[in-house]
Design a protein around this motif. Sequence first.
Motif, PDB file in Angstrom:
ATOM      1  N   PHE A   1       0.815  -1.219   0.000  1.00 31.66           N
ATOM      2  CA  PHE A   1       0.000   0.000   0.000  1.00 31.66           C
ATOM      3  C   PHE A   1       0.847   1.266   0.000  1.00 31.66           C
ATOM      4  N   ARG A   2       2.056   1.190   0.579  1.00 25.41           N
ATOM      5  CA  ARG A   2       2.950   2.347   0.506  1.00 25.41           C
ATOM      6  C   ARG A   2       3.317   2.622  -0.943  1.00 25.41           C
ATOM      7  N   LYS A   3       3.613   1.560  -1.686  1.00 32.75           N
ATOM      8  CA  LYS A   3       3.958   1.723  -3.094  1.00 32.75           C
ATOM      9  C   LYS A   3       2.765   2.275  -3.880  1.00 32.75           C
TER      10      LYS A   3
ATOM     11  N   LEU B   1       2.336   6.019  -3.088  1.00 30.20           N
ATOM     12  CA  LEU B   1       3.371   6.805  -3.768  1.00 30.20           C
ATOM     13  C   LEU B   1       3.084   6.906  -5.260  1.00 30.20           C
ATOM     14  N   ASN B   2       2.610   5.814  -5.839  1.00 30.16           N
ATOM     15  CA  ASN B   2       2.298   5.795  -7.259  1.00 30.16           C
ATOM     16  C   ASN B   2       1.164   6.769  -7.592  1.00 30.16           C
ATOM     17  N   LYS B   3       0.143   6.806  -6.738  1.00 29.01           N
ATOM     18  CA  LYS B   3      -0.984   7.723  -6.958  1.00 29.01           C
ATOM     19  C   LYS B   3      -0.547   9.178  -6.849  1.00 29.01           C
ATOM     20  N   ILE B   4       0.306   9.456  -5.863  1.00 31.19           N
ATOM     21  CA  ILE B   4       0.802  10.829  -5.689  1.00 31.19           C
ATOM     22  C   ILE B   4       1.593  11.272  -6.916  1.00 31.19           C
TER      23      ILE B   4
ATOM     24  N   TRP C   1       3.829  12.809 -12.775  1.00 29.66           N
ATOM     25  CA  TRP C   1       3.480  11.943 -13.917  1.00 29.66           C
ATOM     26  C   TRP C   1       2.038  12.147 -14.403  1.00 29.66           C
ATOM     27  N   ARG C   2       1.484  13.310 -14.166  1.00 29.32           N
ATOM     28  CA  ARG C   2       0.070  13.496 -14.509  1.00 29.32           C
ATOM     29  C   ARG C   2      -0.197  13.374 -16.009  1.00 29.32           C
ATOM     30  N   ASN C   3       0.853  13.533 -16.816  1.00 34.27           N
ATOM     31  CA  ASN C   3       0.705  13.367 -18.268  1.00 34.27           C
ATOM     32  C   ASN C   3       1.211  11.999 -18.751  1.00 34.27           C
ATOM     33  N   GLN C   4       1.533  11.125 -17.772  1.00 33.00           N
ATOM     34  CA  GLN C   4       2.025   9.779 -18.104  1.00 33.00           C
ATOM     35  C   GLN C   4       1.197   8.740 -17.328  1.00 33.00           C
ATOM     36  N   PRO C   5      -0.079   8.584 -17.703  1.00 36.13           N
ATOM     37  CA  PRO C   5      -0.996   7.736 -16.926  1.00 36.13           C
ATOM     38  C   PRO C   5      -0.603   6.267 -16.855  1.00 36.13           C
ATOM     39  N   GLU C   6       0.198   5.779 -17.804  1.00 34.27           N
ATOM     40  CA  GLU C   6       0.572   4.369 -17.820  1.00 34.27           C
ATOM     41  C   GLU C   6       1.824   4.078 -16.997  1.00 34.27           C
ATOM     42  N   ARG C   7       2.484   5.113 -16.534  1.00 34.26           N
ATOM     43  CA  ARG C   7       3.750   4.893 -15.821  1.00 34.26           C
ATOM     44  C   ARG C   7       3.490   4.348 -14.414  1.00 34.26           C
TER      45      ARG C   7
END
Length: 336
Positions: free
Chosen positions: A124-126, A129-132, A138-144
């Motif tokens: 859940f930590r990962k 962090l991924n959502k943040i 990465w708001r323009n890189q949705p697949e990252r």
Amino acid sequence: MRFISCASYYGSGSSAITDFVSEFENVYSFTDEEFRFIQDPDGVSDLEYNLVENFNRHNSGHAIKRYKKLVGFYCGNIFSKKYEKFFKGNWKKCSDDYIDELTDFTYKGWWQYDLLDKGDFFYFRKRILNKILKLTVWRNQPERTLNTMKKEITYCAHPTEKKFLECTKRYIENLFGSVSQNADIVMVDQIVPPTNLKRYIRYFNDIKVFVVDRDPRDIFVLEKYVWKDGIIPSDVEDFCKWFKYTRNHRLIEQLNDDNICFIQFEDMVYKYDNTAKKIADWLGLETNEQAKKMQYFNPENSIKNTHTWTKINCDLAEIDYIEKELYNYLYRFEEG
């Protein structure tokens, strides 16, 4: 190499067969230690299912990791010595060789179950962090996706059934052969279960399996008043349900063929001579090779653990209930 094993249901007295066979001088016995790595969850049978029968790019690789984890568990540690003490350091080595032989290739990579294996907090930590990162940098890189497991190894394996069985037979023989002093016959307890035996005997070049059962009244009384370990039910109604549940396979599976022999524990006690001869003949053992006769199994000692409801102050109403519910499984002592 020829294997002999016992398969039982818990408390059913399979050690009587293990001890009896161990009395023959041409048998290398691994004593009463249970070697369950073939039948256990995440064991060899599960490995075959995930690699051969239900191959999947994620599940198959992860099944190898689960088997490696089981191997690690059975290595033991300073507090609990397990398989390594029997195989003198060869358990992990032979198991690693087996995994290498089954594996087609590996690469650095991961998937979500690799995260879960590290615990809920890590997972859940990962995710947080991924959502943040996706909401900001990465708001323009949705697949990252955030890679926090750059050193994780993914296993890729998809052997044919033929290859899997060949590797497994070689693995088992190398493992037990490493310490059995060139014995022709090896006695190993609980290496296969009593259920679905036709699947499990495929993993051996030559194996004879005894399925051992015991009067349910004795199992119930011993559990409730002597063992008290909580592995099986001590409530009489639940016990009867459990007993039927664990033996139900015998309604559809054939337990007497060239590789499987059903033995009633009480017959070893009350009909020792006839039963001992039956076992020796089936295994091809000569009675003159029973150099330690009755040193490991002595019916005069084991008889103390039969007909226990007449020796222990127990609830006879519960015994009556068992006799009605499990009538077909009762041992007829008067015939013994």
